[in-house]
Design an enzyme around this catalytic site. Structure first.
Site, PDB file in Angstrom:
ATOM      1  N   ASP A   1     -25.749  -2.109 -56.820  1.00  0.00           N
ATOM      2  CA  ASP A   1     -26.778  -1.881 -56.077  1.00  0.00           C
ATOM      3  C   ASP A   1     -27.781  -1.005 -56.830  1.00  0.00           C
ATOM      4  O   ASP A   1     -29.039  -0.678 -56.358  1.00  0.00           O
ATOM      5  CB  ASP A   1     -26.733  -1.234 -54.745  1.00  0.00           C
TER       6      ASP A   1
ATOM      7  N   ASP B   1     -25.150 -10.413 -52.455  1.00  0.00           N
ATOM      8  CA  ASP B   1     -26.236  -9.520 -52.703  1.00  0.00           C
ATOM      9  C   ASP B   1     -26.780  -9.163 -53.918  1.00  0.00           C
ATOM     10  O   ASP B   1     -28.003  -8.825 -54.249  1.00  0.00           O
ATOM     11  CB  ASP B   1     -26.223  -8.408 -51.881  1.00  0.00           C
TER      12      ASP B   1
ATOM     13  N   ARG C   1     -27.182 -12.660 -43.666  1.00  0.00           N
ATOM     14  CA  ARG C   1     -27.994 -11.938 -44.453  1.00  0.00           C
ATOM     15  C   ARG C   1     -27.300 -12.383 -46.100  1.00  0.00           C
ATOM     16  O   ARG C   1     -28.433 -12.511 -46.939  1.00  0.00           O
ATOM     17  CB  ARG C   1     -27.798 -10.500 -44.231  1.00  0.00           C
TER      18      ARG C   1
ATOM     19  N   THR D   1     -14.731 -12.312 -46.715  1.00  0.00           N
ATOM     20  CA  THR D   1     -16.084 -11.602 -46.597  1.00  0.00           C
ATOM     21  C   THR D   1     -15.751 -10.067 -46.109  1.00  0.00           C
ATOM     22  O   THR D   1     -14.595  -9.572 -45.963  1.00  0.00           O
ATOM     23  CB  THR D   1     -16.312 -12.048 -45.280  1.00  0.00           C
TER      24      THR D   1
ATOM     25  N   TRP E   1     -30.051 -13.578 -48.783  1.00  0.00           N
ATOM     26  CA  TRP E   1     -29.786 -12.794 -50.215  1.00  0.00           C
ATOM     27  C   TRP E   1     -29.753 -14.129 -51.096  1.00  0.00           C
ATOM     28  O   TRP E   1     -30.453 -13.862 -52.075  1.00  0.00           O
ATOM     29  CB  TRP E   1     -28.751 -11.940 -50.475  1.00  0.00           C
TER      30      TRP E   1
ATOM     31  N   GLY F   1     -12.796 -16.570 -52.255  1.00  0.00           N
ATOM     32  CA  GLY F   1     -13.860 -15.901 -51.386  1.00  0.00           C
ATOM     33  C   GLY F   1     -13.274 -15.005 -50.358  1.00  0.00           C
ATOM     34  O   GLY F   1     -12.330 -15.082 -49.929  1.00  0.00           O
TER      35      GLY F   1
HETATM   36  N1  GLY Z   1     -26.548  -5.192 -49.601  1.00  0.00           N
HETATM   37  C1  GLY Z   1     -25.861  -4.718 -48.469  1.00  0.00           C
HETATM   38  C2  GLY Z   1     -26.138  -5.622 -47.136  1.00  0.00           C
HETATM   39  O1  GLY Z   1     -26.877  -6.544 -47.189  1.00  0.00           O
HETATM   40  O2  GLY Z   1     -25.761  -5.159 -46.387  1.00  0.00           O
END
Ligand code: GLY
Length: 368
Positions: free
Chosen positions: A102, A163, A228, A216, A232, A214
């Site tokens: 991040d 993300d 989300r 989650t 992203w 993969g």
């Molecule tokens: N990047 C972390 C989230 O979207 O929760």
């Protein structure tokens, strides 16, 4: 034809009113938080100050102040935003809570922007340091940037997440283009599934580079599609197309967008996982909608711009509450862990205001 095609698009007057409302909330938060940081999400509808500059979301607060500066031209927002540089410079210099992909979110908004807007050399040095630190997370055999944790952490080793597509702009800015390109190619080939949904996270064998599976963390199940994450994917692949000119990245963004739009409920704001629809009783994630709006605008084709405006209109009409101190209400951070469920959150606020900025100022240069 998707469910949102019947919704109206907002006119310029409505967008201006939404910007004015957002700025009123920012002014109140500036008075309350100053150079401190609101928490990741509201708690029972209100942000409270967090302890120090930690976590992945603090840069969204100066990021919003830079947006307010662009929208108004008022120096007081730029001054308030620029005052955060020293905190981010100390954070990277002291290596405080920086074992994460991040760093792109954190240092693009807090430091690349003030370098580019006002030429702050401290901001530039901090952003370069952050990019240098981010590339220490590359696993060479796999060609990916490990998302979370110490590189020796067995649970996190070899794992990256969708993300992370939003964190590569920092690497392009700092000259690490080959690393960024390879990382995005791996996500294009493995995190994006053949049916155009996405995994939230994906593991590679760190020794051989073989793609594994993969999994989650914040979605409903390993096989479902976290809303989300899909958003992203839209914005992240589109931005990486802009940085590289690689048509396969634009194609990946379109695939994410088409799937996202096809699974929206009637008001254009997704439930927190795309497996849910109207009648499910599940919560919406307004932040996923705000991110998707920015991604669709970035893609720029008329059908995506039209959809973006309809979704934005829905957020403006039904996901803003003047009594809240979040710009956008009804988001979800992490439903499986029960964190930030049906609350405002900093990234939802940031991307909502970025969407309003993109629509208000068509020539505005976004930070990514
Ligand atoms: N990047 C972390 C989230 O979207 O929760």
């Amino acid at each position: 034809m998707t469910a949102i095609d019947v919704r109206p698009t907002p006119d310029a007057e409505a967008v201006a009113a939404a910007v004015a409302a957002a700025l009123r909330t920012i002014d109140a938060n500036l008075a309350e938080f100053g150079d401190r940081y609101p928490g990741d999400t509201t708690v029972r509808g209100r942000y409270r100050a967090r302890d120090g500059n930690v976590g992945w979301t603090t840069s969204f607060w100066p990021g919003m102040l830079w947006l307010a500066s662009s929208l108004t031209g008022s120096p007081r927002y730029a001054e308030a935003a620029a005052a955060h540089v020293s905190s981010f410079a100390s954070r990277i210099a002291s290596r405080t809570d920086v074992d994460t992909h991040d760093l792109g979110f954190l240092y693009t908004l807090s430091c690349v922007v003030p370098w580019e807007r006002v030429g702050d050399p401290v901001a530039r040095a901090a952003a370069v340091d952050a990019a240098d630190h981010l590339v220490t997370r590359v696993l060479p055999a796999a060609g990916i940037i490990q998302a979370w944790g110490d590189l020796g952490d067995e649970r996190q080793r070899g794992r990256t997440i969708i993300d992370s597509l939003m964190n590569t702009p920092l690497l392009f800015w700092a000259g690490y283009s080959d690393i960024a390109q390879r990382h995005v190619e791996q996500l294009r080939d493995h995190i994006l599934r053949p049916d155009n949904t996405t995994f939230h996270t994906f593991y590679w064998d760190p020794a051989t580079g073989a793609p594994l599976r993969g999994e989650t963390e914040q979605g409903d199940s390993d096989e479902s599609c976290w809303a989300r994450g899909q958003a992203w994917g839209i914005y992240g692949f589109a931005l990486n197309h802009r940085h590289t000119g690689d048509p396969s990245f634009r194609d990946a963004a379109r695939r994410c967008a088409d799937r996202f739009l096809a699974h929206l409920p009637a008001d254009g704001v997704p439930y927190w996982d795309l497996v849910f629809g109207d009648g499910s009783g599940e919560e919406r994630d307004s932040s996923a909608a705000a991110i998707a709006v920015c991604g669709l605008l970035e893609l720029g084709e008329p059908r995506y711009v039209e959809a973006a405006l309809r979704i934005l209109g829905s957020l403006m009409d039904d996901y803003v509450d003047p009594s809240a101190n979040a710009l956008l209400v009804h988001g979800v951070y992490d439903k499986p862990k029960g964190v930030g469920v049906d609350e405002g959150n900093l990234w939802g606020d940031y991307f909502y205001l970025e969407a309003l900025t993109r629509v208000t100022l068509p020539d505005w240069n976004d930070p990514w």
